[in-house]
Design a protein around this motif. Structure first.
Motif, PDB file in Angstrom:
ATOM      1  N   ALA A 216       0.897  -1.321   0.156  1.00  0.00           N
ATOM      2  CA  ALA A 216      -0.040  -0.058  -0.086  1.00  0.00           C
ATOM      3  C   ALA A 216       0.874   1.119   0.029  1.00  0.00           C
ATOM      4  O   ALA A 216       0.488   2.451  -0.611  1.00  0.00           O
ATOM      5  CB  ALA A 216      -0.948   0.130   1.308  1.00  0.00           C
ATOM      6  N   GLU A 217       1.919   1.227   0.511  1.00  0.00           N
ATOM      7  CA  GLU A 217       2.965   2.289   0.669  1.00  0.00           C
ATOM      8  C   GLU A 217       3.449   2.667  -0.766  1.00  0.00           C
ATOM      9  O   GLU A 217       3.388   3.809  -1.251  1.00  0.00           O
ATOM     10  CB  GLU A 217       4.082   1.738   1.532  1.00  0.00           C
ATOM     11  N   ALA A 218       3.736   1.395  -1.401  1.00  0.00           N
ATOM     12  CA  ALA A 218       4.285   1.700  -2.648  1.00  0.00           C
ATOM     13  C   ALA A 218       3.384   2.022  -3.745  1.00  0.00           C
ATOM     14  O   ALA A 218       3.732   2.775  -4.632  1.00  0.00           O
ATOM     15  CB  ALA A 218       4.688   0.093  -3.081  1.00  0.00           C
ATOM     16  N   ARG A 219       2.121   1.981  -3.601  1.00  0.00           N
ATOM     17  CA  ARG A 219       1.172   2.465  -4.391  1.00  0.00           C
ATOM     18  C   ARG A 219       0.678   3.896  -3.894  1.00  0.00           C
ATOM     19  O   ARG A 219      -0.130   4.279  -4.793  1.00  0.00           O
ATOM     20  CB  ARG A 219      -0.199   1.545  -4.258  1.00  0.00           C
ATOM     21  N   GLY A 220       1.255   4.397  -2.970  1.00  0.00           N
ATOM     22  CA  GLY A 220       0.623   5.708  -2.757  1.00  0.00           C
ATOM     23  C   GLY A 220      -0.643   5.753  -1.824  1.00  0.00           C
ATOM     24  O   GLY A 220      -1.448   6.636  -2.010  1.00  0.00           O
ATOM     25  N   THR A 221      -1.023   4.785  -1.360  1.00  0.00           N
ATOM     26  CA  THR A 221      -2.479   4.594  -0.861  1.00  0.00           C
ATOM     27  C   THR A 221      -2.479   5.897   0.336  1.00  0.00           C
ATOM     28  O   THR A 221      -1.598   6.244   1.005  1.00  0.00           O
ATOM     29  CB  THR A 221      -2.565   3.021   0.046  1.00  0.00           C
ATOM     30  N   SER A 222      -3.750   5.984   0.655  1.00  0.00           N
ATOM     31  CA  SER A 222      -4.035   7.241   1.348  1.00  0.00           C
ATOM     32  C   SER A 222      -3.528   6.834   2.968  1.00  0.00           C
ATOM     33  O   SER A 222      -3.223   5.643   3.500  1.00  0.00           O
ATOM     34  CB  SER A 222      -5.592   7.339   1.820  1.00  0.00           C
ATOM     35  N   LYS A 223      -3.311   7.970   3.514  1.00  0.00           N
ATOM     36  CA  LYS A 223      -2.658   7.776   5.003  1.00  0.00           C
ATOM     37  C   LYS A 223      -3.525   6.808   5.982  1.00  0.00           C
ATOM     38  O   LYS A 223      -3.167   5.949   6.520  1.00  0.00           O
ATOM     39  CB  LYS A 223      -2.433   9.220   5.503  1.00  0.00           C
ATOM     40  N   LYS A 224      -4.866   7.264   5.905  1.00  0.00           N
ATOM     41  CA  LYS A 224      -5.701   6.481   6.710  1.00  0.00           C
ATOM     42  C   LYS A 224      -5.788   4.964   6.432  1.00  0.00           C
ATOM     43  O   LYS A 224      -5.934   4.304   7.164  1.00  0.00           O
ATOM     44  CB  LYS A 224      -7.347   7.191   6.479  1.00  0.00           C
ATOM     45  N   THR A 225      -5.656   4.684   5.056  1.00  0.00           N
ATOM     46  CA  THR A 225      -5.691   3.276   4.635  1.00  0.00           C
ATOM     47  C   THR A 225      -4.540   2.589   5.406  1.00  0.00           C
ATOM     48  O   THR A 225      -4.706   1.438   5.780  1.00  0.00           O
ATOM     49  CB  THR A 225      -5.818   3.013   3.145  1.00  0.00           C
ATOM     50  N   ARG A 226      -3.239   3.204   5.161  1.00  0.00           N
ATOM     51  CA  ARG A 226      -2.160   2.774   5.394  1.00  0.00           C
ATOM     52  C   ARG A 226      -2.142   2.573   7.103  1.00  0.00           C
ATOM     53  O   ARG A 226      -1.487   1.535   7.645  1.00  0.00           O
ATOM     54  CB  ARG A 226      -0.886   3.724   5.042  1.00  0.00           C
ATOM     55  N   GLY A 228      -4.715   2.060   8.964  1.00  0.00           N
ATOM     56  CA  GLY A 228      -5.533   0.999   9.130  1.00  0.00           C
ATOM     57  C   GLY A 228      -4.728  -0.570   8.946  1.00  0.00           C
ATOM     58  O   GLY A 228      -4.957  -1.390   9.770  1.00  0.00           O
ATOM     59  N   LEU A 229      -3.986  -0.318   7.743  1.00  0.00           N
ATOM     60  CA  LEU A 229      -3.397  -1.867   7.423  1.00  0.00           C
ATOM     61  C   LEU A 229      -2.091  -2.042   8.406  1.00  0.00           C
ATOM     62  O   LEU A 229      -2.001  -3.327   8.866  1.00  0.00           O
ATOM     63  CB  LEU A 229      -2.532  -1.596   6.091  1.00  0.00           C
ATOM     64  N   LEU A 230      -1.445  -0.931   8.977  1.00  0.00           N
ATOM     65  CA  LEU A 230      -0.370  -1.121   9.701  1.00  0.00           C
ATOM     66  C   LEU A 230      -0.953  -1.710  11.083  1.00  0.00           C
ATOM     67  O   LEU A 230      -0.361  -2.516  11.750  1.00  0.00           O
ATOM     68  CB  LEU A 230       0.359   0.350  10.040  1.00  0.00           C
ATOM     69  N   ASN A 231      -2.038  -1.055  11.600  1.00  0.00           N
ATOM     70  CA  ASN A 231      -2.536  -1.534  12.800  1.00  0.00           C
ATOM     71  C   ASN A 231      -3.027  -3.028  12.589  1.00  0.00           C
ATOM     72  O   ASN A 231      -2.821  -3.817  13.737  1.00  0.00           O
ATOM     73  CB  ASN A 231      -3.939  -0.705  13.292  1.00  0.00           C
ATOM     74  N   SER A 232      -3.559  -3.301  11.459  1.00  0.00           N
ATOM     75  CA  SER A 232      -4.101  -4.682  11.298  1.00  0.00           C
ATOM     76  C   SER A 232      -3.018  -5.702  11.510  1.00  0.00           C
ATOM     77  O   SER A 232      -2.977  -6.778  11.987  1.00  0.00           O
ATOM     78  CB  SER A 232      -4.908  -4.867  10.147  1.00  0.00           C
ATOM     79  N   ALA A 233      -1.678  -5.302  10.526  1.00  0.00           N
ATOM     80  CA  ALA A 233      -0.375  -6.094  10.560  1.00  0.00           C
ATOM     81  C   ALA A 233      -0.026  -6.298  12.176  1.00  0.00           C
ATOM     82  O   ALA A 233       0.331  -7.502  12.476  1.00  0.00           O
ATOM     83  CB  ALA A 233       0.736  -5.279   9.829  1.00  0.00           C
ATOM     84  N   ILE A 234       0.040  -5.187  12.698  1.00  0.00           N
ATOM     85  CA  ILE A 234       0.559  -5.477  14.266  1.00  0.00           C
ATOM     86  C   ILE A 234      -0.110  -6.389  15.092  1.00  0.00           C
ATOM     87  O   ILE A 234       0.186  -7.092  15.743  1.00  0.00           O
ATOM     88  CB  ILE A 234       0.808  -4.058  15.057  1.00  0.00           C
TER      89      ILE A 234
END
Length: 333
Positions: A216-226, A228-234
């Motif tokens: 998602a970072e590489a695609r330039g996805t919105s900060k809010k989406t990133r 959420g993905l980071l919290n889910s990963a943790i």
């Protein structure tokens, strides 16, 4: 194919790879059957229970060197993610098989047996006690059941145990500390969208869980989406860490009746509880884990007569996992 060997910190001792004149490759002979067995100590348990701490504690009381038996920590790199012991935590104790394999290689149980055999011989040659510590019970099981291992070595096994609910809470807190220490940045540096997560160090918990976030970072996805993905990963890292601890404990309990080994269970639950309460956890660790282990290894190395001095707290607080044994040793061969 020989696994590439690389260097690391923490007074890492490079494995000897000639294996001539000894080790597990030596042929069977009459001397093998009648020679006095050398002694080896194992520190086993689920991830996060304090195996490395106990191994170092023992190595500061008995002239010892430590051999890592964690199948992920054997690879070079990702010191935070794989929770390798730091230089300070090593307290000057030499470590073997810690961060020595190329991170892209496939280090096997056979490699572990060969390198461990060499490390044991080199440690014994220096007049020191080999202490094998780590949570990869499959490696330990393969090593113990090698045709020559039981003929050459007398072993003592210290099982550091913590009640699962308490351990799970600790694991969650530990992941938070690892994230704060830079886990995400560390994994980001080796991110490769074409990577194979079934080989090498990329199998480590904390690496595949962050894949979607980095994409998602590489695609330039919105900060809010990133976010959420980071919290889910943790949260997934925490969940998988607890699942690993469960599997490791289940494997120990499943293998224990088959092992018939000299196994001593040390319950560290109270030390972990006191740490969560911000109480004096070091005192509990010393009384419940370190000092009983010290007495057990003293008896193992120097003979009977010390067991009566072992504190009764060795079997306290079993957490419902096993009945409290009447003696420190659960199984004696």
């Amino acid at each position: 194919m020989r696994i590439p060997i690389v260097s690391t910190a923490c007074k890492q001792v490079q494995p000897l790879v000639s294996f001539q004149g000894g080790g597990l490759q030596a042929g069977l002979n009459m001397e093998t059957f009648f020679r006095r067995k050398d002694k080896v100590v194992f520190v086993i348990g689920a991830t996060g229970t304090g195996k490395s701490r106990l191994a170092v504690d023992l190595a500061t009381r008995f002239p010892s060197e430590i051999i890592n038996s964690d199948k992920i920590q054997v690879y070079k790199g990702l010191e935070i993610t794989t929770n390798k012991v730091t230089d300070d935590e090593c307290r000057g104790v030499p470590h073997h098989l810690l961060g020595i394999a190329d991170p892209h290689s496939n280090y096997t149980a056979a490699d572990f047996c060969l390198h461990t055999s060499s490390a044991i011989d080199s440690i014994l040659d220096r007049g020191k006690l080999p202490i094998i510590a780590g949570g990869s019970n499959s490696y330990i099981d393969v090593l113990h059941h090698h045709p020559q291992f039981s003929l050459r070595y007398e072993c003592c096994y210290l099982w550091v145990d913590v009640s699962l609910p308490v351990l799970h809470a600790f694991m969650s807190e530990r992941v938070d500390r690892m994230v704060a220490a830079g886990l995400v940045d560390e994994v980001r540096k080796m991110f490769d969208p074409a990577a194979d997560y079934s080989r090498g160090i990329r199998r480590a918990i904390g690496v595949p869980e962050l894949d979607e976030f980095f994409r998602a970072e590489a695609r330039g996805t919105s900060k809010k989406t990133r976010e959420g993905l980071l919290n889910s990963a943790i949260e997934k890292i925490k969940e998988n860490s607890c699942t690993l601890a469960n599997r490791q404990l289940q494997k120990i309990r499943r293998l224990h009746p088959q092992w018939s080994w000299n196994v001593h269970r040390l319950d560290a639950t109270e030390a972990f509880l006191r740490r969560r309460r911000r109480q004096d956890s070091d005192e509990a660790w010393e009384n419940l884990v370190a000092e009983p282990a010290n007495m057990i290894i003293g008896e193992f190395l120097y003979g009977e007569g010390i067991s009566a001095m072992i504190p009764s707290t060795t079997t306290a607080g079993t957490g419902g996992l096993l009945p409290a044994p009447t003696a420190v040793s659960i199984a004696t061969r």
